[in-house]
Scaffold this motif. Structure first.
Motif, PDB file in Angstrom:
ATOM      1  N   LYS A 149       0.876  -1.176   0.000  1.00 16.88           N
ATOM      2  CA  LYS A 149       0.000   0.000   0.000  1.00 16.88           C
ATOM      3  C   LYS A 149       0.906   1.216   0.000  1.00 16.88           C
ATOM      4  O   LYS A 149       1.479   1.587   1.011  1.00 16.88           O
ATOM      5  CB  LYS A 149      -0.908   0.018   1.225  1.00 16.88           C
ATOM      6  CG  LYS A 149      -1.860   1.192   1.220  1.00 16.88           C
ATOM      7  CD  LYS A 149      -2.799   1.169   2.393  1.00 16.88           C
ATOM      8  CE  LYS A 149      -3.748   2.346   2.319  1.00 16.88           C
ATOM      9  NZ  LYS A 149      -4.634   2.379   3.483  1.00 16.88           N
ATOM     10  N   THR A 181      -8.373  -0.532  -3.384  1.00 17.53           N
ATOM     11  CA  THR A 181      -8.384  -0.547  -1.925  1.00 17.53           C
ATOM     12  C   THR A 181      -9.809  -0.680  -1.400  1.00 17.53           C
ATOM     13  O   THR A 181     -10.058  -1.426  -0.452  1.00 17.53           O
ATOM     14  CB  THR A 181      -7.720   0.726  -1.379  1.00 17.53           C
ATOM     15  OG1 THR A 181      -6.407   0.830  -1.935  1.00 17.53           O
ATOM     16  CG2 THR A 181      -7.602   0.685   0.123  1.00 17.53           C
ATOM     17  N   GLU A 191     -11.081  -3.717   1.040  1.00 17.44           N
ATOM     18  CA  GLU A 191     -11.714  -3.460   2.336  1.00 17.44           C
ATOM     19  C   GLU A 191     -13.109  -4.069   2.380  1.00 17.44           C
ATOM     20  O   GLU A 191     -13.521  -4.609   3.407  1.00 17.44           O
ATOM     21  CB  GLU A 191     -11.763  -1.959   2.616  1.00 17.44           C
ATOM     22  CG  GLU A 191     -10.397  -1.380   2.910  1.00 17.44           C
ATOM     23  CD  GLU A 191     -10.379   0.137   2.947  1.00 17.44           C
ATOM     24  OE1 GLU A 191     -11.371   0.776   2.520  1.00 17.44           O
ATOM     25  OE2 GLU A 191      -9.356   0.687   3.403  1.00 17.44           O
ATOM     26  N   ARG A 233      -4.070 -11.742   8.320  1.00 20.76           N
ATOM     27  CA  ARG A 233      -3.522 -10.870   9.368  1.00 20.76           C
ATOM     28  C   ARG A 233      -2.525  -9.873   8.774  1.00 20.76           C
ATOM     29  O   ARG A 233      -2.561  -8.686   9.085  1.00 20.76           O
ATOM     30  CB  ARG A 233      -2.826 -11.713  10.431  1.00 20.76           C
ATOM     31  CG  ARG A 233      -2.317 -10.863  11.583  1.00 20.76           C
ATOM     32  CD  ARG A 233      -1.568 -11.677  12.601  1.00 20.76           C
ATOM     33  NE  ARG A 233      -2.290 -12.880  12.982  1.00 20.76           N
ATOM     34  CZ  ARG A 233      -1.767 -13.860  13.687  1.00 20.76           C
ATOM     35  NH1 ARG A 233      -0.518 -13.795  14.075  1.00 20.76           N
ATOM     36  NH2 ARG A 233      -2.473 -14.921  14.007  1.00 20.76           N
ATOM     37  N   ARG A 242      -4.459  -7.228   6.653  1.00 24.42           N
ATOM     38  CA  ARG A 242      -5.101  -6.226   7.506  1.00 24.42           C
ATOM     39  C   ARG A 242      -4.077  -5.244   8.055  1.00 24.42           C
ATOM     40  O   ARG A 242      -4.349  -4.058   8.206  1.00 24.42           O
ATOM     41  CB  ARG A 242      -5.846  -6.908   8.645  1.00 24.42           C
ATOM     42  CG  ARG A 242      -7.152  -7.477   8.211  1.00 24.42           C
ATOM     43  CD  ARG A 242      -8.031  -7.836   9.384  1.00 24.42           C
ATOM     44  NE  ARG A 242      -9.344  -8.189   8.894  1.00 24.42           N
ATOM     45  CZ  ARG A 242      -9.958  -9.326   9.186  1.00 24.42           C
ATOM     46  NH1 ARG A 242      -9.393 -10.206   9.980  1.00 24.42           N
ATOM     47  NH2 ARG A 242     -11.147  -9.564   8.699  1.00 24.42           N
ATOM     48  N   SER A 243      -2.887  -5.735   8.360  1.00 22.29           N
ATOM     49  CA  SER A 243      -1.816  -4.878   8.848  1.00 22.29           C
ATOM     50  C   SER A 243      -1.393  -3.865   7.782  1.00 22.29           C
ATOM     51  O   SER A 243      -1.132  -2.699   8.080  1.00 22.29           O
ATOM     52  CB  SER A 243      -0.627  -5.737   9.273  1.00 22.29           C
ATOM     53  OG  SER A 243       0.430  -4.950   9.715  1.00 22.29           O
ATOM     54  N   LEU A 303      -3.387  -2.770   5.261  1.00 25.50           N
ATOM     55  CA  LEU A 303      -4.500  -1.836   5.068  1.00 25.50           C
ATOM     56  C   LEU A 303      -4.602  -0.814   6.194  1.00 25.50           C
ATOM     57  O   LEU A 303      -4.977   0.331   5.963  1.00 25.50           O
ATOM     58  CB  LEU A 303      -5.815  -2.597   4.933  1.00 25.50           C
ATOM     59  CG  LEU A 303      -6.025  -3.283   3.591  1.00 25.50           C
ATOM     60  CD1 LEU A 303      -7.242  -4.190   3.636  1.00 25.50           C
ATOM     61  CD2 LEU A 303      -6.154  -2.274   2.472  1.00 25.50           C
ATOM     62  N   SER A 304      -4.249  -1.205   7.419  1.00 22.95           N
ATOM     63  CA  SER A 304      -4.322  -0.275   8.542  1.00 22.95           C
ATOM     64  C   SER A 304      -3.116   0.657   8.611  1.00 22.95           C
ATOM     65  O   SER A 304      -3.131   1.645   9.339  1.00 22.95           O
ATOM     66  CB  SER A 304      -4.448  -1.045   9.855  1.00 22.95           C
ATOM     67  OG  SER A 304      -3.248  -1.733  10.133  1.00 22.95           O
ATOM     68  N   GLY A 305      -2.061   0.349   7.882  1.00 22.59           N
ATOM     69  CA  GLY A 305      -0.871   1.184   7.870  1.00 22.59           C
ATOM     70  C   GLY A 305       0.199   0.749   8.849  1.00 22.59           C
ATOM     71  O   GLY A 305       1.238   1.380   8.953  1.00 22.59           O
ATOM     72  N   GLU A 306      -0.025  -0.357   9.575  1.00 24.04           N
ATOM     73  CA  GLU A 306       0.983  -0.851  10.511  1.00 24.04           C
ATOM     74  C   GLU A 306       2.190  -1.431   9.775  1.00 24.04           C
ATOM     75  O   GLU A 306       3.309  -1.310  10.241  1.00 24.04           O
ATOM     76  CB  GLU A 306       0.381  -1.924  11.420  1.00 24.04           C
ATOM     77  CG  GLU A 306      -0.684  -1.395  12.353  1.00 24.04           C
ATOM     78  CD  GLU A 306      -1.342  -2.511  13.143  1.00 24.04           C
ATOM     79  OE1 GLU A 306      -0.700  -3.556  13.362  1.00 24.04           O
ATOM     80  OE2 GLU A 306      -2.498  -2.323  13.543  1.00 24.04           O
ATOM     81  N   SER A 307       1.946  -2.084   8.646  1.00 33.76           N
ATOM     82  CA  SER A 307       3.020  -2.656   7.833  1.00 33.76           C
ATOM     83  C   SER A 307       3.006  -2.010   6.459  1.00 33.76           C
ATOM     84  O   SER A 307       1.968  -1.563   5.983  1.00 33.76           O
ATOM     85  CB  SER A 307       2.837  -4.165   7.658  1.00 33.76           C
ATOM     86  OG  SER A 307       2.919  -4.819   8.883  1.00 33.76           O
TER      87      SER A 307
END
Length: 139
Positions: free
Chosen positions: A9, A38, A42, A95, A98-99, A101-105
């Motif tokens: 992303k 995107t 989602e 997992r 989702r990481s 899409l949320s911006g954590e990874s």
């Protein structure tokens, strides 16, 4: 399973068939580049049946150039399976996706699903955008 690519992303916006801007997840598999909208990804994670996997092309800007396959949540609910129309199948951990899409990874690895390929279709090379006009010789 063998890692063969990644999904990323990067916030890139591309043009769809009607000229509208869409944000896509960039899917890179074995050197080929695809895009998954995107909003569709989602929706897929929210319970929608499928998301389109589309070719990404570049002219003066990146644009979506036709559907190459579909993505759907696996039966176990732990992965997203991607099936390309060229009879190739890949998977991404839910997992990890989702990481992303949320911006954590920044990215998640894509693995090839083991098994037999029903047919091998040769990959297309880069488009040249050159029109060939047949010329007939007259005597």
């Amino acid at each position: 399973m063998e890692n063969v690519g990644y999904i990323l992303k990067d916030g890139s916006r591309v043009l769809d068939g009607e000229g509208n801007e869409e944000e896509v997840l960039s899917l890179n598999i074995r050197g080929m580049r695809f895009g998954v909208r995107t909003s569709e990804m989602e929706g897929l994670l929210g319970g929608k049946a499928q998301a389109r996997v589309e070719r990404l092309r570049r002219n003066w800007r990146y644009y979506l150039d036709g559907v190459e396959g579909v993505a759907e949540v696996s039966r176990s609910g732990k992965a997203v399976n991607i099936e390309l129309f060229a009879a190739e199948r890949y998977t991404i951990s839910l997992r990890a996706l989702r990481s992303v899409l949320s911006g954590e990874s920044r990215y998640a690895m894509v693995a090839e699903v083991p098994g037999e390929r029903t047919r091998l279709i040769p990959r297309r090379g880069p488009a040249t955008y050159q029109l060939r006009i047949p010329v007939t010789a007259t005597s």
